[in-house]
Design a protein around this motif. Sequence first.
Motif, PDB file in Angstrom:
ATOM      1  N   ASN A 194       2.489   4.354   7.008  1.00 36.86           N
ATOM      2  CA  ASN A 194       1.532   4.681   5.943  1.00 36.86           C
ATOM      3  C   ASN A 194       0.744   5.932   6.291  1.00 36.86           C
ATOM      4  O   ASN A 194       0.497   6.780   5.437  1.00 36.86           O
ATOM      5  CB  ASN A 194       0.581   3.513   5.692  1.00 36.86           C
ATOM      6  N   LYS A 202       3.064   6.029  -2.675  1.00 32.42           N
ATOM      7  CA  LYS A 202       4.237   6.805  -3.093  1.00 32.42           C
ATOM      8  C   LYS A 202       4.305   6.938  -4.610  1.00 32.42           C
ATOM      9  O   LYS A 202       4.709   7.974  -5.126  1.00 32.42           O
ATOM     10  CB  LYS A 202       5.518   6.169  -2.564  1.00 32.42           C
ATOM     11  N   VAL A 251       2.848   8.898   5.563  1.00 35.02           N
ATOM     12  CA  VAL A 251       2.950   9.155   4.123  1.00 35.02           C
ATOM     13  C   VAL A 251       1.674   9.822   3.623  1.00 35.02           C
ATOM     14  O   VAL A 251       1.714  10.809   2.876  1.00 35.02           O
ATOM     15  CB  VAL A 251       3.233   7.842   3.343  1.00 35.02           C
ATOM     16  N   GLU A 304       0.829  -1.199   0.000  1.00 36.06           N
ATOM     17  CA  GLU A 304       0.000   0.000   0.000  1.00 36.06           C
ATOM     18  C   GLU A 304       0.870   1.258   0.000  1.00 36.06           C
ATOM     19  O   GLU A 304       0.635   2.191  -0.758  1.00 36.06           O
ATOM     20  CB  GLU A 304      -0.909  -0.011   1.228  1.00 36.06           C
ATOM     21  N   ARG A 305       1.889   1.254   0.838  1.00 37.27           N
ATOM     22  CA  ARG A 305       2.781   2.412   0.929  1.00 37.27           C
ATOM     23  C   ARG A 305       3.473   2.655  -0.409  1.00 37.27           C
ATOM     24  O   ARG A 305       3.573   3.784  -0.875  1.00 37.27           O
ATOM     25  CB  ARG A 305       3.811   2.204   2.043  1.00 37.27           C
TER      26      ARG A 305
END
Length: 153
Positions: free
Chosen positions: A106, A31, A109, A26-27
């Motif tokens: 996450n 990104k 972010v 997911e991260r």
Amino acid sequence: MSQSLIQNLARETELSKEFAAVLGEERAMIKAGDYQALVGLLERKVELAGLLQTQTRAREAQMGAMGIRLGAGGQITGRDLSPAIETAWRNLLFAARMARDANTLNAAVVDAHLEFTQEAIQTLRQRGDTGGTLYGKDGRTQQGPQGVSLAAG
């Protein structure tokens, strides 16, 4: 019964590790700005969360039936604690902390992306006196600076 608890702890550990891996994916997608791919990943996260919840309930019931309790700092106590149960428990705690840390990262972010987007919108609104427009929540254009500054608090 202790072998069954060890198996449940191992399964919960596997699910926690898998959840942490999905959070890593997911991260990377966030990104990279690949937001369409996040839809499928969200479904997987929901599925894993449900499995983890079910596994946790089963483990808690089993530990309760065996007289095993949670103490301060996540330590387990009880009369029927074997070294294998203690090891399986430590493995679960480590995997759960990995997932928690991945989730925290996450969130950071996402917060950074949100802050950048809010600042960009504010900049565009401040330049609104030159005739520029922004799209509102309804998809229609808005002239000039409008609304309340999110940074004003």
